[in-house]
Design a protein around this motif. Structure first.
Motif, PDB file in Angstrom:
ATOM      1  N   GLU A 205      40.138  46.134  46.868  1.00  0.00           N
ATOM      2  CA  GLU A 205      40.942  46.801  45.840  1.00  0.00           C
ATOM      3  C   GLU A 205      42.250  46.070  45.619  1.00  0.00           C
ATOM      4  N   LYS A 208      41.594  42.982  43.685  1.00  0.00           N
ATOM      5  CA  LYS A 208      41.338  43.327  42.287  1.00  0.00           C
ATOM      6  C   LYS A 208      42.645  43.584  41.549  1.00  0.00           C
ATOM      7  N   ALA A 209      43.569  44.335  42.189  1.00  0.00           N
ATOM      8  CA  ALA A 209      44.871  44.618  41.567  1.00  0.00           C
ATOM      9  C   ALA A 209      45.684  43.337  41.400  1.00  0.00           C
ATOM     10  N   LYS A 210      45.607  42.465  42.394  1.00  0.00           N
ATOM     11  CA  LYS A 210      46.330  41.192  42.323  1.00  0.00           C
ATOM     12  C   LYS A 210      45.807  40.346  41.164  1.00  0.00           C
ATOM     13  N   ASN A 211      44.494  40.304  41.019  1.00  0.00           N
ATOM     14  CA  ASN A 211      43.914  39.534  39.927  1.00  0.00           C
ATOM     15  C   ASN A 211      44.329  40.103  38.574  1.00  0.00           C
ATOM     16  N   LYS A 212      44.425  41.447  38.476  1.00  0.00           N
ATOM     17  CA  LYS A 212      44.857  42.078  37.232  1.00  0.00           C
ATOM     18  C   LYS A 212      46.304  41.729  36.928  1.00  0.00           C
ATOM     19  N   THR A 213      47.150  41.741  37.977  1.00  0.00           N
ATOM     20  CA  THR A 213      48.567  41.380  37.796  1.00  0.00           C
ATOM     21  C   THR A 213      48.699  39.939  37.322  1.00  0.00           C
ATOM     22  N   GLN A 215      46.517  38.267  35.684  1.00  0.00           N
ATOM     23  CA  GLN A 215      46.040  38.212  34.306  1.00  0.00           C
ATOM     24  C   GLN A 215      47.128  38.655  33.333  1.00  0.00           C
ATOM     25  N   ILE A 216      47.805  39.762  33.674  1.00  0.00           N
ATOM     26  CA  ILE A 216      48.879  40.264  32.809  1.00  0.00           C
ATOM     27  C   ILE A 216      50.006  39.246  32.721  1.00  0.00           C
ATOM     28  N   GLN A 217      50.372  38.669  33.867  1.00  0.00           N
ATOM     29  CA  GLN A 217      51.440  37.668  33.885  1.00  0.00           C
ATOM     30  C   GLN A 217      51.055  36.454  33.049  1.00  0.00           C
ATOM     31  N   GLU A 218      49.818  36.056  33.117  1.00  0.00           N
ATOM     32  CA  GLU A 218      49.367  34.899  32.354  1.00  0.00           C
ATOM     33  C   GLU A 218      49.391  35.194  30.854  1.00  0.00           C
ATOM     34  N   GLU A 219      48.955  36.398  30.479  1.00  0.00           N
ATOM     35  CA  GLU A 219      48.998  36.765  29.064  1.00  0.00           C
ATOM     36  C   GLU A 219      50.430  36.815  28.551  1.00  0.00           C
TER      37      GLU A 219
END
Length: 283
Positions: A205, A208-213, A215-219
């Motif tokens: 989990e 998963k949260a780290k990968n989402k963060t 992704q948001i930072q990259e966007e």
């Protein structure tokens, strides 16, 4: 009288013939009794080695398969199994982080045929209980004690190879060949296994949260780069328009739909100099 003499001679002939058959029969019976009770012949079967013991002294070599003669009441031949044998059992160990585990394992081994007499002389017939099993359990506990419980599960193959190498080196000097070793199962308590399961779930989990963060930072980073590029482009165009009046008119022409205004008030001049543009177009 003559008849009596005839019968006497005939009886004597039967007696002599009976004696001639009786002697070999007695000899054969005596030999059989000797073999039966004294047993001067020993047979070593396939997959075995014979160890000759004479008045308590072990022979300096092992005997191969086949028939061997021994001196009755003085010598005997002990048979040692040299075929590949298998042990499948479990042992209790503690890991580096003091977690108790039950290790299930399988080991294949055989007694070195050329050293069967040495094993019998130094250890005896029951070398498995006296040497093999203690060495196996000691080696397993030594290797598994270097790993934390969770790491041991993840590195079971590495631990297995290390145990096999240590067993081979140690037991070879004790006349035993180890041909294979496998850890078949590592079993912890139900409480500990549940804790490991929860930890793995939490780590997944978190990942998963780290990968989402990320992704948001990259966007956001891409949007910032795009905004900076757009701002830089507008700045360059603004500077160009300020420094070049003709470029301003050119930009206006690019946006003009070709329709002149219907009314013009006073002396207001159109912001586009048509004559200038026409003369430029003629040129």
């Amino acid at each position: 009288m003559v008849k009596d003499r005839y019968y006497n001679k005939k009886d004597e002939g039967f007696n002599m013939e009976a004696k001639n058959y009786a002697l070999p029969t007695v000899i054969v019976v005596l030999i059989l009794l000797f073999i039966l009770f004294c047993n001067p012949i020993a047979m070593v079967g396939v997959g075995e080695r014979g160890v000759k013991v004479t008045l308590g002294k072990v022979s300096p070599q092992s005997f191969d398969e086949g028939i061997h003669l021994v001196t009755p009441f003085i010598s005997t031949i002990k048979k040692m199994n040299v075929q590949t044998q298998k042990i499948a059992t479990t042992t209790q160990v503690y890991t580096k982080d003091i977690q108790q585990a039950k290790i299930a394992y399988v080991i294949n081994y055989n007694l070195q045929p050329e050293n069967a007499h040495k094993m019998y002389r130094e250890v005896g017939m029951y070398y498995e209980d006296r040497i093999l099993l203690p060495v196996i359990e000691g080696t397993i506990k030594d290797v598994t004690g270097k790993w934390n419980a969770q790491d041991l599960v993840a590195n079971r193959e590495k631990a297995t190879n290390e145990i096999l190498t240590k067993l081979h080196d140690h037991l070879q000097d004790n006349y035993i060949n180890v041909t294979d070793f496998q850890i078949t199962n590592i079993n912890y308590s139900d409480v500990f296994e549940k804790a490991i399961e929860n930890k793995v779930t939490a780590e997944q989990e978190a990942l998963k949260a780290k990968n989402k963060t990320v992704q948001i930072q990259e966007e956001a980073k891409q949007k910032l780069i795009s905004a900076e590029a757009e701002a830089k482009s507008m700045s360059i165009r603004a500077n160009a328009l300020t420094q070049n009046k003709a470029l301003v008119e050119y930009e206006a022409v690019q946006k003009w739909d070709g329709v002149l205004p219907n009314y013009m008030m006073g002396n207001t001049m159109p912001f586009i100099n048509l004559g200038t543009m026409q003369s430029k177009s003629k040129k």
